[in-house]
Structures are given as structure tokens and as C-alpha cells.
Motif scaffolding. Structure first.
Motif, PDB file in Angstrom:
ATOM      1  N   GLY A  19       0.841  -1.185   0.000  1.00  0.00           N
ATOM      2  CA  GLY A  19       0.000   0.000   0.000  1.00  0.00           C
ATOM      3  C   GLY A  19       0.878   1.238   0.000  1.00  0.00           C
ATOM      4  N   SER A  20       0.361   2.367   0.528  1.00  0.00           N
ATOM      5  CA  SER A  20       1.133   3.606   0.557  1.00  0.00           C
ATOM      6  C   SER A  20       0.818   4.366   1.823  1.00  0.00           C
ATOM      7  N   GLY A  21       1.711   5.284   2.218  1.00  0.00           N
ATOM      8  CA  GLY A  21       1.478   6.118   3.381  1.00  0.00           C
ATOM      9  C   GLY A  21       1.826   5.402   4.668  1.00  0.00           C
ATOM     10  N   VAL A  22       1.465   6.045   5.796  1.00  0.00           N
ATOM     11  CA  VAL A  22       1.778   5.507   7.113  1.00  0.00           C
ATOM     12  C   VAL A  22       1.173   4.137   7.314  1.00  0.00           C
ATOM     13  N   GLU A  97     -17.356  19.001  13.679  1.00  0.00           N
ATOM     14  CA  GLU A  97     -17.165  19.551  12.336  1.00  0.00           C
ATOM     15  C   GLU A  97     -15.925  20.440  12.283  1.00  0.00           C
ATOM     16  N   GLU A  98     -15.683  21.179  13.337  1.00  0.00           N
ATOM     17  CA  GLU A  98     -14.502  22.053  13.374  1.00  0.00           C
ATOM     18  C   GLU A  98     -13.214  21.235  13.276  1.00  0.00           C
ATOM     19  N   ARG A  99     -13.131  20.166  14.036  1.00  0.00           N
ATOM     20  CA  ARG A  99     -11.923  19.335  13.998  1.00  0.00           C
ATOM     21  C   ARG A  99     -11.800  18.585  12.679  1.00  0.00           C
ATOM     22  N   LYS A 100     -12.935  18.217  12.091  1.00  0.00           N
ATOM     23  CA  LYS A 100     -12.904  17.486  10.820  1.00  0.00           C
ATOM     24  C   LYS A 100     -12.402  18.346   9.661  1.00  0.00           C
ATOM     25  N   GLN A 101     -12.316  19.639   9.865  1.00  0.00           N
ATOM     26  CA  GLN A 101     -11.726  20.501   8.849  1.00  0.00           C
ATOM     27  C   GLN A 101     -10.209  20.331   8.805  1.00  0.00           C
ATOM     28  N   LYS A 102      -9.645  19.828   9.900  1.00  0.00           N
ATOM     29  CA  LYS A 102      -8.184  19.688   9.999  1.00  0.00           C
ATOM     30  C   LYS A 102      -7.720  18.242   9.869  1.00  0.00           C
ATOM     31  N   ILE A 103      -8.470  17.311  10.482  1.00  0.00           N
ATOM     32  CA  ILE A 103      -8.091  15.902  10.477  1.00  0.00           C
ATOM     33  C   ILE A 103      -9.317  15.047  10.189  1.00  0.00           C
ATOM     34  N   ASP A 104      -9.108  13.758  10.035  1.00  0.00           N
ATOM     35  CA  ASP A 104     -10.225  12.836   9.815  1.00  0.00           C
ATOM     36  C   ASP A 104     -10.396  11.980  11.063  1.00  0.00           C
ATOM     37  N   PHE A 105     -11.543  11.327  11.174  1.00  0.00           N
ATOM     38  CA  PHE A 105     -11.851  10.484  12.323  1.00  0.00           C
ATOM     39  C   PHE A 105     -12.405   9.138  11.885  1.00  0.00           C
ATOM     40  N   ARG A 220      -4.655  11.497  10.064  1.00  0.00           N
ATOM     41  CA  ARG A 220      -4.478  12.507   9.028  1.00  0.00           C
ATOM     42  C   ARG A 220      -5.435  12.233   7.868  1.00  0.00           C
ATOM     43  N   LYS A 221      -5.841  13.285   7.169  1.00  0.00           N
ATOM     44  CA  LYS A 221      -6.803  13.147   6.085  1.00  0.00           C
ATOM     45  C   LYS A 221      -6.305  12.227   4.972  1.00  0.00           C
ATOM     46  N   GLU A 222      -4.993  12.178   4.779  1.00  0.00           N
ATOM     47  CA  GLU A 222      -4.459  11.339   3.707  1.00  0.00           C
ATOM     48  C   GLU A 222      -4.345   9.865   4.100  1.00  0.00           C
ATOM     49  N   ASP A 223      -4.586   9.541   5.365  1.00  0.00           N
ATOM     50  CA  ASP A 223      -4.414   8.164   5.834  1.00  0.00           C
ATOM     51  C   ASP A 223      -5.750   7.415   5.918  1.00  0.00           C
ATOM     52  N   GLN A 224      -6.465   7.390   4.803  1.00  0.00           N
ATOM     53  CA  GLN A 224      -7.789   6.771   4.768  1.00  0.00           C
ATOM     54  C   GLN A 224      -7.732   5.256   4.980  1.00  0.00           C
ATOM     55  N   ALA A 225      -6.693   4.610   4.475  1.00  0.00           N
ATOM     56  CA  ALA A 225      -6.592   3.155   4.652  1.00  0.00           C
ATOM     57  C   ALA A 225      -6.430   2.805   6.122  1.00  0.00           C
TER      58      ALA A 225
END
Length: 256
Positions: A19-22, A97-105, A220-225
Motif C-alpha cells: 500500500g502507501s502512506g503511514v 465539524e470544526e476538527r474534521k476541517q483539519k483531520i479525519d476520524f 491525518r486526512k491522507e491516511d484513509q486506509a
């Protein structure tokens, strides 16, 4: 095969395999928790312990990852994740919603309402905005509870503390009229010798705008997997009873 073709094939093979990323290297993941938020995270004999720590370890075992759990001050929790200091946050962080603008959950891994506590002989029963007018209320800084008080309880004196324990001690010493925090954080303190002075007052406070739908694991938003793996792992812990065993270790009531 020439060198450029070999490198291209190797890159494709490694991407398919890992895969890719962290989240690609599931052997090493760093997870941040606070360490000053009992019973969710605290130091015991110099080691991080608590509900969040047990959940983090169970999730790591489920996804077959080697995890390092580190302590991080609350104010720097999200900046540290974004900067790559660690890969996930398991620290009773409300999904807003405020935190979701910066990171994902991830999806929630527990959900409890906010509550007020006060001395048992305080006579305070009305915790509405009007009922708490003129009262001095303690709250931990940089929290959803703090934001809620500052936005609505404008006729109360809101005192900001570094930790909930600091606020609770001032309540026990008569310096505050009430403390406002997550009910699951306040409950264990109320069971202590010092906390026996006080009790819950008023009604549960639930507001998705401020407190979200529950507490989630931050990534992080890029770490969807990685997020998807953790979501699957949380569901598996609930399904096989592991979650319930951890829950019962800390609370006499269900928090999922």
C-alpha cells in the motif's frame, strides 16, 4: 529488462504488497494519548494506562501492528498529528465539524454526555444558562466543553484549567461553584475520597455541534486506509466481547 523498467515493476509490486502512506507499514504505528485524563489515560507506575490505552493496544493487536503509545499535551494534539509526530490519536477526542476541517476520524468508539458537578450541599439544581448565571464554572481548556460554556454561559464566570483534575480540586476546595466536563471523566473522580464531596447536578448535555456524535480516533486526512482498518478493528472488538471487557474494567455502565 533495463533498469528503468525494473524499477517501475518493483514500485508497482511494492505498492500492491504494502500500500502507501503511514498505514502501509502496519508494523510500526505511533499513537498519541493525553496521559492526564483518568480513567481514560493516566500514568501508573510510570507507564501509560487507562481505557484509551487499553483500546489502543487492543486495536493494534487486531490489525497486527507494533504500536508505540506516547503522551501528548492536549493543546498540541492535533498539530502533532498533522506534523507527523504520530499517526493516530486515541485520546477521547470528540468528533466535531470544526476538527474534521483539519483531520479525519474513525467512527465513534464511545459516546457519553457532558455534565456539571457541584458540591452536594450547593443547592444548585438548575444548570441551564439562566440557572448558572453568576456562578463560577471550571472547565479544561481547549475542549468542546470549554467552547460550549464560552458560547452560551456568558453570564457565568468560566475559569479555564489545564486539566479536569485541577478544576475538580478547586471545586472540592470551595473555589468554584461547578465543573463541566464529560460525564465519564467526572464519574471516577466522584468515587474518590476527595470527590465524595460532590455529585452530578442538572441534566445531561448533548449537542452534536459542540460534542459531535461521540469520541473518535483521529488520523491525518491522507491516511484513509489506516482509518478504514481501525474502523473494522473497533467493530471486531465489539463483536468478540473485547470492547465490553475493557469497558467493564473502568465503568459500571456501557459507554459504546
Amino acid at each position: 529488462m533495463n533498469s528503468s523498467k525494473y524499477l517501475a515493476c518493483a514500485t508497482v509490486a511494492l505498492t500492491v504488497l504494502f500500500g502507501s502512506g503511514v498505514q502501509a507499514d502496519q508494523k510500526n504505528i505511533r499513537i498519541a494519548t493525553e496521559g492526564t485524563y483518568p480513567p481514560f489515560s493516566y500514568l501508573e507506575n510510570g507507564q501509560l494506562a487507562g481505557f484509551d490505552v487499553d483500546i489502543a493496544n487492543a486495536l493494534c493487536e487486531r490489525i497486527q501492528a507494533k504500536c508505540e503509545i506516547v503522551s501528548q499535551g492536549w493543546d498540541g494534539m492535533i498539530p502533532g498529528l498533522i506534523s507527523g509526530k504520530y499517526d493516530a490519536i486515541v485520546a477521547s477526542m470528540a468528533i466535531t465539524e470544526e476538527r474534521k476541517q483539519k483531520i479525519d476520524f474513525t467512527n465513534k468508539y464511545y459516546a457519553t454526555p457532558a455534565r456539571f458537578i457541584a458540591e452536594k450541599n450547593s443547592g444548585i439544581t438548575d444548570t441551564s444558562v439562566e440557572g448558572m448565571s453568576g456562578k463560577v464554572i471550571g472547565v479544561q481548556g481547549s475542549t468542546t466543553q470549554g467552547s460550549y460554556l464560552e458560547d452560551f454561559y456568558k453570564n457565568s464566570e468560566v475559569k479555564i484549567y489545564k486539566t479536569v483534575d485541577d478544576a475538580a480540586m478547586d471545586l472540592a476546595n470551595g473555589r468554584l461553584d461547578a465543573v463541566f466536563s464529560d460525564s465519564a471523566i467526572l464519574y471516577p473522580w466522584l468515587q474518590t475520597r476527595i470527590g465524595s464531596c460532590c455529585d452530578f447536578i442538572g441534566q445531561e448535555v448533548r449537542d452534536e455541534k459542540y460534542f459531535g456524535v461521540g469520541k473518535g480516533i483521529g488520523v491525518r486526512k491522507e491516511d484513509q486506509a489506516l482509518r478504514d482498518q481501525l474502523n473494522t478493528a473497533v467493530s471486531a472488538l465489539v463483536a468478540d466481547g473485547t470492547y465490553q471487557r475493557i469497558n467493564q474494567k473502568y465503568f459500571p455502565f456501557a459507554i459504546y
